[in-house]
Design a protein around this motif. Structure first.
Motif, PDB file in Angstrom:
ATOM      1  N   GLU A 138       0.845  -1.190   0.000  1.00  8.32           N
ATOM      2  CA  GLU A 138       0.000   0.000   0.000  1.00  8.32           C
ATOM      3  C   GLU A 138       0.879   1.239   0.000  1.00  8.32           C
ATOM      4  N   PRO A 139       0.575   2.187  -0.878  1.00  7.34           N
ATOM      5  CA  PRO A 139       1.316   3.446  -0.834  1.00  7.34           C
ATOM      6  C   PRO A 139       0.889   4.235   0.399  1.00  7.34           C
ATOM      7  N   THR A 140       1.765   5.074   0.907  1.00  7.79           N
ATOM      8  CA  THR A 140       1.422   5.967   2.010  1.00  7.79           C
ATOM      9  C   THR A 140       1.805   7.384   1.601  1.00  7.79           C
ATOM     10  N   ASP A 141       1.426   8.339   2.429  1.00  9.27           N
ATOM     11  CA  ASP A 141       1.842   9.727   2.211  1.00  9.27           C
ATOM     12  C   ASP A 141       3.047  10.071   3.079  1.00  9.27           C
ATOM     13  N   ILE A 142       3.648   9.077   3.706  1.00  6.11           N
ATOM     14  CA  ILE A 142       4.776   9.296   4.602  1.00  6.11           C
ATOM     15  C   ILE A 142       6.048   9.460   3.768  1.00  6.11           C
TER      16      ILE A 142
END
Length: 161
Positions: A138-142
């Motif tokens: 899953e991509p994150t915005d971190i």
């Protein structure tokens, strides 16, 4: 994997091969990937490869990934480009599932397996995650810290000091 020399041209570095591998991985099995793999095989046909590890690795590199794995490779490639952490659902060699936040550095092929190389926040160390053991990504915005791929490529032959 160190370098692969082609007569009359500069050698490909491990980092360059890793970048080619990732590019091919997320192309999947579509028409572009067929052409790209054919071109790469053509480049490798002219190499003097007497190393079984290199030969096996190149065969894996030029074999298409299945659609699910190629989809995960696209997410990983985007995270590398945008320097974002990915969250992996991963099963280790002993069959233990974990969820890991990873700062992706690069992807590579070694022998018959594809790997994501990244800084594992759970283990607080660089790790290589086999693609066939990554269940979800899953991509994150971190934001991920920048890492130099050449410092973290496993399987390279180390030069004697």
């Amino acid at each position: 994997m160190g370098t692969v020399a082609n007569q009359g041209s500069a050698p490909l570095t491990a980092a360059e091969i890793a970048a080619l591998a990732l590019s091919l991985a997320h192309l999947g099995a579509g028409p572009q990937s067929v052409t790209a793999r054919r071109g790469l095989r053509h480049v490798f046909e002219h190499l003097d490869i007497d190393d079984e590890v290199v030969a096996t690795t190149l065969a894996t590199l030029t074999t298409p990934l299945d659609a699910d794995v190629a989809g995960r490779a696209r997410v990983i490639a985007n995270a590398i480009t945008t320097r974002r952490v990915v969250r992996l659902g991963y099963v280790d060699a002993a069959g233990r599932p974990t969820v890991r936040d990873v700062e992706p550095v690069t992807c590579l092929v070694h022998r018959e397996h594809w790997y994501l190389v990244g800084w594992c926040r759970l283990r607080r160390a660089i790790r290589a995650f086999r693609f066939d053991r990554i269940l979800t990504v899953e991509p994150t915005d971190i934001p991920a810290r920048p890492h130099l791929a050449r410092r973290f490529l496993p399987f390279q032959r180390r030069k004697a000091a």
